[in-house]
Scaffold this motif. Sequence first.
Motif, mmCIF file in Angstrom:
data_model
loop_
_atom_site.group_PDB
_atom_site.id
_atom_site.type_symbol
_atom_site.label_atom_id
_atom_site.label_comp_id
_atom_site.label_asym_id
_atom_site.label_seq_id
_atom_site.Cartn_x
_atom_site.Cartn_y
_atom_site.Cartn_z
ATOM 1 N N VAL A 131 -6.373 78.191 -13.763
ATOM 2 C CA VAL A 131 -5.225 79.009 -14.167
ATOM 3 C C VAL A 131 -5.493 80.493 -13.929
ATOM 4 C CG1 VAL A 131 -3.801 79.711 -16.133
ATOM 5 C CG2 VAL A 131 -4.443 77.307 -15.852
ATOM 6 N N THR A 132 -4.520 81.153 -13.305
ATOM 7 C CA THR A 132 -4.578 82.602 -13.119
ATOM 8 C C THR A 132 -3.596 83.330 -14.023
ATOM 9 O OG1 THR A 132 -2.967 82.545 -11.309
ATOM 10 C CG2 THR A 132 -5.292 82.376 -10.712
ATOM 11 N N ALA A 133 -2.539 82.654 -14.483
ATOM 12 C CA ALA A 133 -1.556 83.297 -15.355
ATOM 13 C C ALA A 133 -0.718 82.240 -16.063
ATOM 14 C CB ALA A 133 -0.637 84.217 -14.554
ATOM 15 N N VAL A 134 -0.370 82.516 -17.308
ATOM 16 C CA VAL A 134 0.625 81.751 -18.062
ATOM 17 C C VAL A 134 1.598 82.783 -18.610
ATOM 18 C CG1 VAL A 134 1.094 80.193 -19.977
ATOM 19 C CG2 VAL A 134 -1.047 79.966 -18.681
ATOM 20 N N GLN A 135 2.838 82.685 -18.195
ATOM 21 C CA GLN A 135 3.821 83.724 -18.513
ATOM 22 C C GLN A 135 5.086 83.099 -19.089
ATOM 23 O OE1 GLN A 135 3.707 87.281 -17.985
ATOM 24 N NE2 GLN A 135 5.547 87.120 -19.228
ATOM 25 N N ARG A 136 5.496 83.564 -20.258
ATOM 26 C CA ARG A 136 6.811 83.174 -20.777
ATOM 27 C C ARG A 136 7.847 83.986 -20.014
ATOM 28 N NH1 ARG A 136 8.871 82.814 -27.075
ATOM 29 N NH2 ARG A 136 10.797 81.673 -26.580
ATOM 30 N N LEU A 137 8.895 83.334 -19.511
ATOM 31 C CA LEU A 137 9.911 84.011 -18.725
ATOM 32 C C LEU A 137 10.915 84.710 -19.632
ATOM 33 C CD1 LEU A 137 10.531 81.337 -15.945
ATOM 34 C CD2 LEU A 137 8.896 83.222 -15.971
ATOM 35 N N THR A 138 11.585 85.731 -19.073
ATOM 36 C CA THR A 138 12.601 86.470 -19.808
ATOM 37 C C THR A 138 13.881 86.518 -18.988
ATOM 38 O OG1 THR A 138 11.952 88.600 -18.854
ATOM 39 C CG2 THR A 138 10.860 87.943 -20.899
ATOM 40 N N ASP A 139 14.987 86.790 -19.660
ATOM 41 C CA ASP A 139 16.248 86.982 -18.941
ATOM 42 C C ASP A 139 16.366 88.440 -18.503
ATOM 43 O OD1 ASP A 139 17.055 88.441 -21.180
ATOM 44 O OD2 ASP A 139 18.411 86.890 -21.922
ATOM 45 N N ILE A 140 17.506 88.827 -17.904
ATOM 46 C CA ILE A 140 17.645 90.179 -17.361
ATOM 47 C C ILE A 140 17.670 91.250 -18.450
ATOM 48 C CG2 ILE A 140 18.711 89.518 -15.183
ATOM 49 C CD1 ILE A 140 21.442 90.046 -16.392
ATOM 50 N N GLU A 146 13.130 79.965 -23.168
ATOM 51 C CA GLU A 146 12.279 78.809 -23.459
ATOM 52 C C GLU A 146 11.695 78.192 -22.188
ATOM 53 O OE1 GLU A 146 11.183 77.844 -26.483
ATOM 54 O OE2 GLU A 146 12.164 79.699 -27.085
ATOM 55 N N ASN A 147 11.169 79.023 -21.307
ATOM 56 C CA ASN A 147 10.534 78.550 -20.084
ATOM 57 C C ASN A 147 9.222 79.286 -19.876
ATOM 58 O OD1 ASN A 147 13.661 78.319 -19.580
ATOM 59 N ND2 ASN A 147 12.665 76.794 -18.297
ATOM 60 N N TRP A 148 8.210 78.536 -19.469
ATOM 61 C CA TRP A 148 6.883 79.101 -19.222
ATOM 62 C C TRP A 148 6.476 78.807 -17.789
ATOM 63 C CZ3 TRP A 148 8.516 78.083 -23.966
ATOM 64 C CH2 TRP A 148 8.081 78.893 -25.029
ATOM 65 N N LEU A 149 5.908 79.809 -17.113
ATOM 66 C CA LEU A 149 5.399 79.673 -15.753
ATOM 67 C C LEU A 149 3.878 79.661 -15.810
ATOM 68 C CD1 LEU A 149 5.734 79.714 -12.634
ATOM 69 C CD2 LEU A 149 5.738 82.219 -12.808
ATOM 70 N N VAL A 150 3.276 78.643 -15.193
ATOM 71 C CA VAL A 150 1.822 78.532 -15.112
ATOM 72 C C VAL A 150 1.429 78.625 -13.647
ATOM 73 C CG1 VAL A 150 -0.200 77.085 -15.575
ATOM 74 C CG2 VAL A 150 1.760 77.045 -17.152
ATOM 75 N N LEU A 151 0.567 79.582 -13.320
ATOM 76 C CA LEU A 151 0.060 79.736 -11.962
ATOM 77 C C LEU A 151 -1.417 79.381 -11.936
ATOM 78 C CD1 LEU A 151 1.685 83.150 -10.968
ATOM 79 C CD2 LEU A 151 2.463 80.857 -10.332
#
Length: 198
Positions: A131-140, A146-151
Amino acid sequence: MFYQPSEGHGLPHDPFKAIVAPRPIGWISTVNEAGGVNLAPYSFFNAFADSPPIVGFSSNGEKHSVVNARATGEFVASLATRPLAERMNLTSALLAENGGEFEFSGLEAAPSRLIAPPRVAESPAALECRVTAVQRLTDIAGKPIENWLVLGQVVGVHIDDAFVTSDGLFDMAAARVIARCGYMDYAEADTFFSMRRP
């Protein structure tokens, strides 16, 4: 037709996932800190860089895959194929933590070389990732959603030799790779064409 997602589309089913398609399926295996194994398919999955290779998946909700990847720093993305499609679908069942998706779907867990999570033994290819990043996403507006991006950086690649051609290419057609197309639809990659960049 035109619609703004914030105001609704007026159709029986949301067309967004069918428009952004086909999407490769990241068949993500993780382990928790106690060593319990989780396996789940994610159609919000793709490659984001090639040098070093980085892949990522996004989860609607902070599910076991996200929690485990954040806690341990590792995941495996196994390739989903047509012969494995029904068993891949079974691994999307809402089981308890460490719910035994491998056993529930009749799949074999094969050990990875460099990281703890196992890969799907029957899959023709798998990517071991750190894992290089775990990021909770945001709107504009900057509001967390309620979405998380894992790279993750790919640190090891498994390929079944049966799917490597004589000229050294991975044979996607022979592997029968599948993708998600929205609604309940999937596609099998079986027709290809080539173009050289100008």
